[in-house]
Write an enzyme that holds these catalytic residues in place. Structure first.
Site, short mmCIF file in Angstrom:
data_model
loop_
_atom_site.label_atom_id
_atom_site.label_comp_id
_atom_site.label_asym_id
_atom_site.label_seq_id
_atom_site.Cartn_x
_atom_site.Cartn_y
_atom_site.Cartn_z
N GLU A 5 20.33 -1.50 -27.17
CA GLU A 5 21.97 -0.28 -27.19
C GLU A 5 22.82 -0.06 -28.07
O GLU A 5 23.57 -0.31 -27.96
CB GLU A 5 22.10 -0.43 -25.30
CG GLU A 5 21.46 -0.46 -24.68
CD GLU A 5 22.12 -1.00 -22.43
OE1 GLU A 5 22.93 -1.87 -22.98
OE2 GLU A 5 21.42 0.18 -21.71
N GLU A 15 14.42 0.14 -20.19
CA GLU A 15 14.81 -0.58 -18.82
C GLU A 15 15.03 0.39 -17.63
O GLU A 15 15.94 1.42 -17.32
CB GLU A 15 16.01 -0.95 -18.45
CG GLU A 15 16.21 -2.23 -19.88
CD GLU A 15 18.05 -2.58 -20.82
OE1 GLU A 15 18.40 -2.20 -19.54
OE2 GLU A 15 17.64 -3.56 -21.57
C1 GAL Z 1 21.90 -2.51 -20.34
C2 GAL Z 1 21.49 -4.30 -21.48
C3 GAL Z 1 20.37 -4.96 -20.73
C4 GAL Z 1 21.51 -6.04 -19.25
C5 GAL Z 1 21.45 -3.92 -18.65
C6 GAL Z 1 22.44 -4.38 -17.11
O1 GAL Z 1 22.91 -1.95 -20.30
O2 GAL Z 1 20.34 -3.59 -22.54
O3 GAL Z 1 20.91 -6.24 -21.61
O4 GAL Z 1 22.59 -5.87 -19.46
O5 GAL Z 1 22.72 -3.43 -19.27
O6 GAL Z 1 21.82 -5.74 -16.64
#
Ligand code: GAL
Length: 736
Positions: free
Chosen positions: A185, A254
């Site tokens: 990110e 994600e």
């Molecule tokens: C994203 C990040 C992950 C985790 C997630 C929230 O922004 O890439 O590593 O922190 O948020 O669980």
């Protein structure tokens, strides 16, 4: 339907064949705008994030199997730098950090692997996965065009890439890894780092490309990634997502099927219907690689939780629960969805796409080919009204905020709002601690004295930063001083200000209270009336970190610890102690003596008793216990305890703190029923108001032997150890 496991399936056979014919089962991975192409065939990827150090090796095969049974064909994990390089140049890959073993289990299950090498991972993991020692390398600034950072970052990522190559784990070498990620990110933060940030992102990308690993690299949320790197999406919804250039596939690294928790906060809840809706919308709009972050969240054992205040549980309300059991109906509902998507896979990946409006907030995305084959996704993105639509002369009922999947453009095989999967009842069945079959336990008890427990580590006329002092080798830092008064004052009050995270205060060796921040506001003020005596008065303040910051630009500079200490109401004046002489001690004595190590008495005088003291701060409790009955997963019930750390047979269970969930704002209510329709945010459907954020602490079954298990508890502020129980997690299926 194609087999998603072609070319790397049946590893036992694959290994033999590779031996005989020298890597003929290796796979070529490329991509175009539509999808990944593995050995010339398009593949649709449904991936499950399982972070290997958040469970134990004994759980890995069944976690991977449960993901496969749930319809996933890939496993994804970050690589956790601070677990692998605990001190500069010293690498560790044992136990929960046996990355190669984990990937080989994925390979044996006939699944693909997506490896997010980092080096920064965020992930609610301590310090975002970067070793804390790195912050103390002279001149270093993380994640920007900075010499020392780039040096160490390149060393570590290259080490991992070489290890993966040596073990032949990349697909072109016969392994399961089909995609790798560099950085995490970064696009979110690049702006904050200015030109240096831009140069760093490009440098990191070029470094990755030059590793020549034979599988595509991605960098999530990196809109200006160079052409050879795929920018990907992280969010609750990614249907509107367009990658950096038109020749890239749509990858969702994600999809958050739930959310994490902090000590003192309520329980976020993302219903299965909404998760399914987001997944279906992604594939409806041409997505082809989807990863659940997390599919199994697991546990932040020991001091691995990020923060501040991330709980030891990282359950995440994921499709597999913290204890490794499928969560119903989420796991089942998503399994049905995966089946429906798989039935449509060929058309999704090869058909011609068209979009048809069926009315306001109503649309069909249709995939057809010249043979007349057809798959369609019909959606109602309105969040209030169920609708009936007409598609290809047939009418279909579409509940609000739902997607129907029609793999043949006629029959609805799945609608995201209609849950047909079983549901289940989850219980934590309490079981008393037992010693050789009996409930009467013999405890060993050792209570530390507040304050310096030996020579001060250093003395300063100022309040120092907590993290700079401990370098995170421990949660604990003693700030101690004393004042000498001739008058006791009328009603003196001790005022303390802290950058965070938590504090236990002792006056004249008596515990007087706890001050704490929370996940949203780590800083806090502590105020307490005190009684002084004539002459010398000791002030011993135990400052604590509860997981270090894990994300944000320049996150490594966020400090902790006391910033101001004063006593008001003493002879009508304020006594400012902030620049008094402070003596500091790192850690608590029992840590230093290794009291959590099995069989180690630490040469202190333990009291043997069947009635361990209650409400006694700074107390170590040890007891030998039997394994709980049955074979269900086990959680240590810490409801009767205050705050501290726990170990079993020397294995770190982690921080415990049954801190109650409070409202932050007047309208922050918990919900009785969650209306999932409309966009999800973590504070949308909160539950658990007034309950401890975390009551049970996962103790993996594989840590137990039949009897004589050494449970060690360090209680900071006082609790009742006789209330500790081991609860068995029992899940009973219900049909909805
Ligand atoms: C994203 C990040 C992950 C985790 C997630 C929230 O922004 O890439 O590593 O922190 O948020 O669980």
């Amino acid at each position: 339907m194609k087999s998603a496991t072609a070319n790397i399936a049946f590893p036992a056979m694959a290994v033999t064949l590779m031996f005989l014919w020298g890597g003929c089962l290796t796979a070529n991975v490329s991509y175009d705008h539509r999808s990944l192409i593995i050995d010339g065939r398009r593949e649709l990827i449904i991936s499950a994030a399982i972070h290997y150090p958040r469970s134990v090796p004994a759980m890995w095969p069944s976690l991977v199997r449960t993901a496969k049974e749930g319809g996933c064909n890939a496993i994804e994990s970050y690589v956790f730098w601070n677990g692998h390089e605990p001190s500069p140049g010293e690498y560790y890959f044992g136990g929960r950090y046996d990355l190669v073993k984990f990937i080989k289990i994925v390979q044996q299950a006939g699944m693909y692997m997506i490896l997010r090498i980092g080096p920064v991972v965020a992930a609610e993991w301590n310090f975002g996965g970067v070793p804390v020692w790195l912050h103390y390398v002279p001149g270093i600034v993380f994640r920007t065009d900075n010499g020392p950072w780039k040096h160490y970052m390149q060393n570590f990522t290259t080490y991992i890439v070489n290890l993966m190559k040596k073990e032949k784990l990349f697909a072109p070498l016969g392994g399961p890894i089909i995609l790798s990620q560099v950085e995490n990110e970064y696009g979110y933060y690049e702006g904050a780092y200015g030109e240096g940030g831009k140069r760093y992102a490009q440098w990191a990308a070029n470094m990755a490309i030059s590793q020549n690993i034979g599988v595509p690299w991605m960098m999530c949320q990196q809109w200006d990634a160079p052409p050879a790197i795929i920018s990907t999406c992280n969010s609750f919804y990614c249907d509107q997502f367009t990658p950096n250039t038109p020749d890239k596939p749509k990858i969702w690294t994600e999809n958050w099927p739930g959310w994490f928790k902090t000590f003192g906060a309520r329980d976020p809840h993302r219903p299965a219907e909404d998760v399914a809706f987001s997944v279906a919308r992604f594939f409806q709009k041409g997505g082809s690689v989807h990863n659940y972050y997390m599919y199994h969240g697991g546990t932040n054992f020991g001091r691995t939780a990020g923060g501040p205040f991330i709980t030891t549980s990282y359950d995440y309300e994921a499709p597999i629960d913290e204890y490794g059991l499928p969560r119903f109906p989420k796991w089942g509902h998503l399994k049905e969805l995966h089946r429906a998507i798989k039935l449509s896979e060929h058309m999704l990946l090869t058909g011609e796409h068209s979009n048809v409006s069926l009315g306001p907030s109503l649309e069909a995305d249709v995939y057809t080919d010249s043979s007349g084959a057809c798959a369609a996704f019909l959606s109602n993105t309105g969040n209030k009204t169920d609708m009936t639509v007409v598609f290809r002369n047939a009418s279909y009922h579409l509940p609000a905020w739902s997607v129907s999947v029609l793999p043949d453009c006629k029959n609805v095989v799945f609608n995201t709002a209609k849950v047909t999967s079983q549901t289940s009842k989850v219980e934590m069945l309490p079981e008393d601690l037992k010693q050789n079959g009996k409930k009467d336990l013999e405890w060993q008890v050792f209570t530390e004295k507040p304050g310096l427990w030996g020579e001060a580590d250093f003395v300063k006329n100022e309040l120092v930063d907590h993290i700079n002092a401990t370098k995170d080798t421990t949660d604990y830092l003693w700030y101690t001083t004393s004042i000498t008064v001739s008058e006791t004052g009328r009603s003196p009050v001790l005022f303390i200000e802290s950058k965070g995270h938590t504090l236990h205060a002792f006056m004249n060796k008596e515990f007087i209270g706890t001050g704490t921040g929370n996940g949203t506001h780590p800083t806090f003020k502590f105020k307490k009336s005190i009684t002084l005596k004539r002459g010398r008065n000791d002030i011993d303040l135990l400052s604590m970190t509860v997981g270090l910051q894990n994300a944000g630009s320049f996150y490594e500079w966020v400090g902790a610890g006391l910033t101001s200490v004063r006593i008001e109401g003493l002879n009508n004046s304020t006594l400012n102690l902030s620049e008094s002489s402070w003596s500091y001690k790192l850690g608590v004595q029992g840590e230093h003596l290794g009291l959590s190590k099995p069989g180690n008495s630490g040469a202190v005088n333990w009291t043997l008793t069947t009635k361990p003291p209650k409400k006694q701060p700074l107390t170590w409790y040890k007891v030998l216990i039997d394994q709980p009955s049955g074979n269900e997963p086990v959680g240590l019930d810490m409801l009767g305890m205050g705050k501290g750390m726990a170990w079993l047979n020397g294995e770190e269970i982690g921080r415990y703190w049954p801190r109650k969930a409070r409202k932050n704002y007047p309208n922050d209510e918990c919900v009785k029923e969650c209306d999932y329709r409309g966009k999800f945010m973590p504070d949308k459907c909160l539950t658990g108001c007034g309950e401890p954020s975390q009551r049970w602490y996962h103790v993996p079954r594989s840590w137990f032997k039949p009897s004589g298990n050494e449970l060690v508890i360090f209680e900071e502020r006082g609790g009742d150890p006789t209330k500790i129980k081991l609860s068995r997690r029992k899940v009973t299926a219900e049909t909805s």
